[in-house]
Design a protein around this motif. Structure first.
Motif, short mmCIF file in Angstrom:
data_model
loop_
_atom_site.label_atom_id
_atom_site.label_comp_id
_atom_site.label_asym_id
_atom_site.label_seq_id
_atom_site.Cartn_x
_atom_site.Cartn_y
_atom_site.Cartn_z
N GLN A 6 25.74 28.57 -13.14
CA GLN A 6 23.65 28.55 -13.40
C GLN A 6 24.03 26.60 -13.71
OE1 GLN A 6 21.92 29.47 -12.21
NE2 GLN A 6 20.54 28.29 -12.41
N GLU A 7 25.10 25.95 -14.49
CA GLU A 7 24.77 24.94 -15.16
C GLU A 7 25.18 24.19 -14.22
OE1 GLU A 7 26.46 22.22 -18.96
OE2 GLU A 7 26.83 24.17 -18.43
N ASP B 10 27.54 32.11 -16.48
CA ASP B 10 26.26 30.70 -17.00
C ASP B 10 27.05 29.05 -16.76
OD1 ASP B 10 25.37 32.45 -18.31
OD2 ASP B 10 26.51 32.51 -20.28
#
Length: 533
Positions: free
Chosen positions: A259-260, A256
């Motif tokens: 991806q950020e 996550d």
């Protein structure tokens, strides 16, 4: 010892300078006072005595031991070059009479010092006018003796103070270093034995006691940390059974986060492209303001000349209607009209050239299309558009390009590259430099490759900046208006817009050299003809 030495040297030098200046002024005042007394009596000598009688009167100056020569002149210097006449003179026994140079009449009332003498020239005034001059030369031996004594005294005091300072420094060093060495031995022993329960002892120095207290606090915290580490290791062994689950959870969290991060990086690239575009438009805006200011001058001159011509026409028309028009007035009107029309033509032509050059530069900066470009003309148009900024400095720009060199390429990127390089030289390279020099040259390397060389003799680029000069947001003017995108924009224009390469060579204090090589098409020049032959 360095501070003591500097203080003593500075104070002694200041004291000697002040004493010598006072001795010099006292001697000058004494000689000027003697010269004024002699000048006051010399007016009487010139009116009532002959030269021999005046010489006898001047012998009374034997009592003044410092006087070496006195000369009384009759008359004043005339414009045709003639000098005053020697009327009387006095030379003490044992001294050689002198012939003062004509330059003594140039600096009246000013004492002139030589190696071992001082002289002064004063006017002899009678009835409100100057009737002659008195030249007095005195010995400066007393002045030299006082200067020597002052220097010897100051050097002696300074030497004594240095010796006292050295003794005090050695005693102070021994007083301080012994407790420091004891504390260093304690720390080495504690490090070898890893006995963090030991504590440093107090010393007779307050500052070292503070340091020892800090060391003891650090040892106590290390001891506590070791104890906590042992407890943590025990807990770690208990958590090993759940390690796989924790790794899986962190792996998902890492995905996550990645991806950020990718999304953030994409936004950063978008912002960077926007900032680069804003930098290009800001450069064009500065150019618009400069050219507008430059065009305002010739247009204003043209308006002034046309207004004057309209006034002259009204005057001629009025005289013509009243039948008072003269041939001389008409001839003067024709002459002034021709002069005003020439002024209007020259200034309007100058404004037209500026606007034409600016239009071409503006089109090039906003266009990405290829066109046939005369390199010499392109560089001159860029320099013309920068003239409002270049007029404020005294730097010289030399262009060494074959006037017949014409290539088919993108003029816009070349335009922006040259502007950024010149502005970098002015803002960074020539900082604190009154008159710098820039050289721009271009020539064909082969039938389809052009090499441009840009040099300046400015301050150069430091090693830490040169290694990342083409990175974004690298600037030495952080917080002073520098965006750090100028050279990054140049690199992108060379490598992406022109499909070329750029290299930099620079040493701090010896200027910079940029070599830009990029492909072109349809080149025409004498150099190209030589390559084909």
């Amino acid at each position: 010892m360095l501070i003591i030495t500097f203080t003593l040297v500075f104070s002694s030098s200041l004291s000697m300078y002040s004493q010598i200046k006072n001795y010099r002024q006292e001697l000058a005042n004494q000689v000027i006072m003697l010269a004024e007394l002699i000048s006051h009596n010399a007016g009487f000598y010139l009116k009532t005595m002959k030269s021999d009688e005046a010489n006898m009167r001047l012998k009374t100056l034997e009592a003044a031991e410092i006087i070496q020569n006195v000369v009384v002149y009759e008359g004043t210097p005339s414009p045709d070059g003639s000098q005053p006449i020697r009327f009387a003179e006095f030379t003490p026994s044992g001294n050689v009479p002198i012939i003062p140079p004509p330059s003594i009449f140039n600096n009246i009332r000013q004492a002139r010092f030589d190696e071992d003498s001082i002289d002064v020239t004063l006017p002899i005034r009678e009835s409100g006018g100057t009737v002659g001059y008195v030249y007095v030369k005195a010995s400066a031996a007393s002045f030299n003796e006082m200067v020597g004594n002052a220097i010897f005294l100051n050097l002696s005091v300074m030497l004594v103070m240095l010796v006292v300072g050295l003794i005090l420094t050695l005693r102070l060093q021994r007083f301080i270093t012994e407790p420091i060495e004891n504390l260093a031995d304690f720390l080495q022993s504690t490090s070898r034995k890893r006995d963090y329960s030991a504590r440093a002892e107090n010393t007779r120095i307050k500052e070292l006691n503070i340091l020892s207290k800090a060391v003891n606090i650090t040892l106590g915290r290390i001891q506590e940390t070791i104890q906590k580490q042992e407890i943590a290791e025990e807990q770690h062994r208990e958590l090993n059974t759940r390690l796989e689950e924790m790794v899986n959870q962190r792996t998902l969290a890492l995905k996550d986060a990645n991806q950020e991060l990718i999304q953030t990086l994409e936004k950063l690239h978008q912002f960077q492209r926007q900032i680069v575009q804003n930098e290009k438009m800001a450069s064009l805006g500065d150019m618009v303001a400069g050219v507008a200011h430059e065009v305002n001058t010739p247009i204003g001159l043209g308006v002034t000349a046309s207004t004057m011509m309209l006034d002259r026409i009204d005057t001629i028309q009025e005289q013509f209607e009243n039948k008072t028009l003269k041939a001389s007035t008409m001839a003067k009107f024709l002459s002034e009209s021709q002069e005003n029309l020439n002024i209007i033509y020259r200034n309007l032509n100058r404004a037209a050239e500026l606007i034409s050059s600016f239009k071409q530069v503006a089109v090039d900066q906003t266009s990405e299309n290829s066109r046939a470009v005369c390199m010499s003309q392109l560089i001159n148009e860029i320099l013309l558009s920068l003239r409002p900024r270049l007029k404020k400095v005294h730097h010289q720009i030399d262009v060494d390009i074959d006037p017949t060199l014409t290539v088919n390429t993108k003029a816009g990127p070349i335009n922006q590259i040259i502007i950024n390089l010149i502005m970098n030289s002015i803002i960074h390279g020539f900082e604190d430099i009154e008159s710098g020099q820039i050289e721009i040259s271009a020539q064909m390397m082969s039938a389809n490759k052009l090499k441009m060389i840009y040099r300046d003799n400015g301050k150069g680029i430091p090693d830490d900046i040169r290694k990342r000069i083409f990175d974004p947001f690298v600037t030495t003017k952080r917080g002073q208006g520098g965006s750090g995108l100028g050279m990054h924009l140049v690199y992108n224009l060379v490598t992406q817009a022109l499909n070329g390469t750029i290299s930099l060579s620079s040493e701090e204090g010896h200027g910079v050299e940029f070599v830009i090589v990029f492909p072109v098409a349809g080149s025409k020049s004498r150099e190209t003809l030589n390559l084909h032959q």
